[in-house]
Motif scaffolding. Structure first.
Motif, PDB file in Angstrom:
ATOM      1  N   CYS A  24       0.026  -7.882  -4.397  1.00 11.02           N
ATOM      2  CA  CYS A  24      -1.034  -6.981  -4.833  1.00 11.02           C
ATOM      3  C   CYS A  24      -0.591  -5.556  -4.520  1.00 11.02           C
ATOM      4  O   CYS A  24      -0.149  -5.278  -3.401  1.00 11.02           O
ATOM      5  N   TYR A  39      -1.442  -1.549  -4.187  1.00 11.80           N
ATOM      6  CA  TYR A  39      -2.508  -0.588  -3.955  1.00 11.80           C
ATOM      7  C   TYR A  39      -1.894   0.797  -3.779  1.00 11.80           C
ATOM      8  O   TYR A  39      -0.821   0.930  -3.194  1.00 11.80           O
ATOM      9  N   GLY A  47      -4.836  -5.503  -7.348  1.00 11.65           N
ATOM     10  CA  GLY A  47      -4.668  -4.227  -6.683  1.00 11.65           C
ATOM     11  C   GLY A  47      -5.768  -3.249  -7.047  1.00 11.65           C
ATOM     12  O   GLY A  47      -6.582  -3.492  -7.940  1.00 11.65           O
ATOM     13  N   SER A  48      -5.798  -2.110  -6.330  1.00  8.95           N
ATOM     14  CA  SER A  48      -6.788  -1.068  -6.565  1.00  8.95           C
ATOM     15  C   SER A  48      -6.152   0.283  -6.277  1.00  8.95           C
ATOM     16  O   SER A  48      -5.054   0.367  -5.717  1.00  8.95           O
ATOM     17  N   VAL A  92      -8.016  -4.796   0.666  1.00  7.02           N
ATOM     18  CA  VAL A  92      -6.576  -5.056   0.704  1.00  7.02           C
ATOM     19  C   VAL A  92      -6.260  -6.389   1.378  1.00  7.02           C
ATOM     20  O   VAL A  92      -5.404  -7.147   0.907  1.00  7.02           O
ATOM     21  N   VAL A  96       0.865  -1.180   0.000  1.00 12.23           N
ATOM     22  CA  VAL A  96       0.000   0.000   0.000  1.00 12.23           C
ATOM     23  C   VAL A  96       0.902   1.231   0.000  1.00 12.23           C
ATOM     24  O   VAL A  96       1.727   1.400   0.895  1.00 12.23           O
TER      25      VAL A  96
END
Length: 331
Positions: free
Chosen positions: A239, A241, A261-262, A282, A191
């Motif tokens: 992932c 983010y 991911g975002s 997440v 993140v």
């Protein structure tokens, strides 16, 4: 012409009528657009004025935050953890020197991180918090170190130095973070809290390398990277983010259909429900849906729907047949 008019009186009336019409036509040609009377209103120097509407009253507040109980949501929705490691980067170096909503952007990013930490439920994730800095690089960390969110909050409030990443370029910092991420077993969630303009071509390439290093065996060499072979691990498991300080929504060029991911705007996460949604995205998988009808168990009133059938929002058959009704009566 009236029967009581003389010829002279009729001609006189006709001349008056034609004169009136001629005068009206002349007036219209000089600016008249309609025969209605023009109404003039008095001018009041202290009358009302119209200004732009102040939308600041609708902006999300930054001074209060009552976090959502994510642990209770996870339990009720039967969610399972989808990652084993949590690596968080606060890009202080990229945010300092700017302002957003009248406050320093690095403080705003710090507030996003604080709300993220307060929303995290207690769990056994491994990981750490990294802060970008102008120069230097943090030492390698113990891969089994737990991510203690509240402890990190206390340390940051006291001014304790966090693990550092060289932040002159976000791409450089992410390459350093990749070295740390591949040392960890299991799936990794990264993140990053930054400004969208920091995600340039170099940062985009660094994110691609980060993903590749979690899919390729140790020893792979890639053009444009460091001369030494990468240390990788031959298992998918990262992932990515990102949160951008501001109200712009995302860097879509970091998204690929096969990637995990975002991306969020910082403003979108300032409310407790939205931050809880990010934490769930997440760290956890989707709610359990045993009968596969698209309605998770905690909302499903009909837990054994036949496959391939259309269901309502409560998970029950929308178009039940007589056989379906007979089966329900026999239960």
């Amino acid at each position: 012409m009236s029967i009581f008019d003389t010829p002279d009186m009729a001609r006189s009336r006709m001349r008056l009528t034609l004169g009136f019409v001629a005068a009206w036509v002349a007036a219209c040609l000089s600016g008249c657009s309609a025969p209605e009377m023009l109404v003039r209103l008095a001018t009041h120097p202290r009358g009302a004025t119209i200004n732009e509407y102040d939308f600041r009253l609708h902006q999300p507040p930054v001074h209060t935050f009552d976090q959502v109980d994510v642990a209770a949501m996870v339990k009720s929705e039967q969610r399972s953890p989808k990652v084993d490691n949590l690596l968080v980067v606060l890009d202080t170096e990229g945010l300092k020197g700017r302002t957003y909503r009248g406050i320093p952007a690095d403080q705003y990013g710090r507030e996003v991180l604080r709300r993220f930490h307060r929303t995290l439920p207690d769990a056994n994730w491994r990981g750490d918090l990294f802060v970008t800095q102008a120069a230097g690089k943090g030492t390698a960390l113990n891969p089994d170190q737990p991510y203690a969110a509240l402890q990190r909050e206390l340390e940051m409030d006291k001014g304790v130095s966090m693990s550092g990443l060289s932040g002159t370029s976000l791409g450089t910092a992410l390459d350093q973070l990749a070295d740390e991420s591949v040392r960890r077993s299991g799936r990794v969630a990264v993140v990053v809290i930054t400004g969208w303009d920091r995600i340039d071509q170099a940062a985009e390439n660094a994110v691609m390398r980060l993903r590749q290093r979690h899919e390729s065996a140790k020893g792979l060499k890639v053009a444009g990277a460091a001369s030494a072979p990468w240390e990788g691990k031959a298992q998918p498991g990262v992932c990515f983010y990102a949160v951008g300080v501001g109200n712009a929504h995302s860097r879509e060029r970091l998204y690929t259909p096969e990637s995990c991911g975002s991306f969020w705007a910082g403003d979108a996460l300032m409310q407790p429900a939205e931050m809880a949604g990010m934490v769930l995205d997440v760290l956890y998988g989707l709610p359990v849906d045993d009968d596969g009808d698209g309605v998770p168990n905690y909302l499903d009133h009909c837990s054994q729907t036949p496959p391939g059938r259309t269901v309502t929002s409560q998970g029950c058959l929308r178009f039940p047949s007589p056989d379906d009704r007979q089966g329900e009566r026999q239960k």
